[in-house]
Write a protein that holds these residues in place. Structure first.
Motif: not given
Lengths: 84, 160, 160, 84
Positions: C58, C63, C88, C123, C129-130, C141, D7-10, D55, D57, D60-62, D78, D80-84
């Motif tokens: 997600e 942003m 990504h 990144l 991203f989640w 999650w 709101f995002f994710a969990g 977190r 924002a 769109q700025l943290m 949201f 903490p982010v977990t991308g990548g």
């Protein structure tokens, strides 16, 4: 004692040859002695004495000047490597 | 075959994909591609290095492949990596042409990056390749760089 | 366009080649690809993490792209690089699928490697991203990792 | 003051909604105050108080919890982010 000697890159060009098989006189038992022996031929062969940081390998493994040379070995001389 | 020395170009995307193909434990593939630079900026700035028009790569058949394999083996002993691919071209290349690629697959990015950098640093100083540049002023053999020796030296203190 | 967020897969070889296409001053292209891991080893070892069967990514449209661009801009300010490409993926992915790629072109390998690692570290901790994993025991999650915060933190002392 | 909240994710799943436009009562001027205001709705909204390392924002700025919220802002919460 018979060995095969190889030269690469700028050294190969300076000597005008890439390889040679030769019978060594008695008393030449190290890479350093072989180098001196060849350099003593004079003319272009002095490049073996003057090439900066000359590297050597015996049977395709990098070695120092005091490494032993044996019957049938492949000995190579070349300038520092510049691949990548 | 994790190490190749060849005249032909390579497909870095395909090589990277091959390292994770058919497996589900690879989380990271780091890669590096080195290319021929014309070095015009240096030529213009310093007035000493004429622009490179082409480059010929010489190697020591047999020893070069062994030296690359030994570097790869060392990387595999030092870090927890799943697969490594090294391809180095030889022969005449033009500015913009690919010279070398290294790709490393691992579970996590840290190991993949560090092993990839290690292999490049050792390759630069321990694998028998030599570059001859063609310039408007004639051919010249590339000198080994102090900075490459320095880069390779930083790995000496780590585990072997 | 140096930053993309998309559902579609990407061709890392083509993206790397594009960074040096038509120019002769690029000597180094470093890249990284992150993939979905099944994590079976962890599941078997610890008995706590069931194997991942799929993953849904997600993001925060708008942003996320801005955050990635800011990271790329920072890398360009910190190091002498010629080009950067970040892609990504979002949506549902399976083990072995590519998630992310970063590629950096520079004159020399040092800058290319360091900028590529910097971008991945930032990144991981700064781009919204989640990940939600599907396992035999249901969805979960993914928690942020301390090690990622640590990796990102090591860049803070350098020049900005 | 009217704001849009995302709101995002969990957190999105816990709240059962991804976005909301709302008119804030007077006195709510920061991200932290907005968070408390929403959490005080009770039931699932308490996730805004209990989510670890939540977190936020603004536009769109943290930002941190003491960041100002203004008319028309887009405020996001949201994990903490977990991308990548």
């Amino acid at each position: 004692m018979n060995v095969r000697v190889l030269f690469f890159a700028g050294l190969r060009e300076a000597l005008g040859t890439g390889s040679e098989s030769l019978a060594l006189p008695d008393g030449i038992a190290t890479v350093g002695a072989l180098r001196d022996h060849l350099a003593a031929r004079g003319e272009s062969w002095s490049a073996l004495a003057t090439t900066k940081n000359l590297r050597s390998a015996v049977n395709q493994l990098m070695v120092a000047a005091d490494a032993t040379v044996k019957e049938g070995d492949e000995v190579a001389f070349f300038p520092p490597v510049t691949g990548g | 075959m994790s190490v190749s020395v060849q005249q032909a170009d390579f497909d870095v995307g395909a090589e990277m994909a091959a390292l994770s193909a058919g497996r589900d434990d690879v989380g990271a593939v780091a890669s590096f591609v080195g290319l021929v630079r014309a070095d015009k900026a240096a030529a213009a700035d310093a007035g000493v290095a004429p622009a490179v028009q082409a480059m010929t790569l010489e190697h020591y058949p047999g020893m070069t492949e062994k030296a690359l394999q030994e570097i790869v083996d060392q990387a595999e002993r030092r870090w927890d990596v799943f697969g490594i691919r090294v391809i180095h071209r030889v022969g005449r290349l033009l500015p913009g042409d690919r010279i070398v690629m290294v790709a490393v697959a691992s579970a996590h990015r840290g190991e993949a990056f560090v092993a990839c950098e290690f292999i490049m640093d050792y390759l630069k100083t321990r694998a028998p390749f030599w570059k001859k540049e063609e310039t408007p002023e004639g051919g010249r053999w590339v000198d080994a760089r102090e900075s490459d020796e320095h880069a390779a030296g930083r790995w000496d203190s780590g585990p072997n």
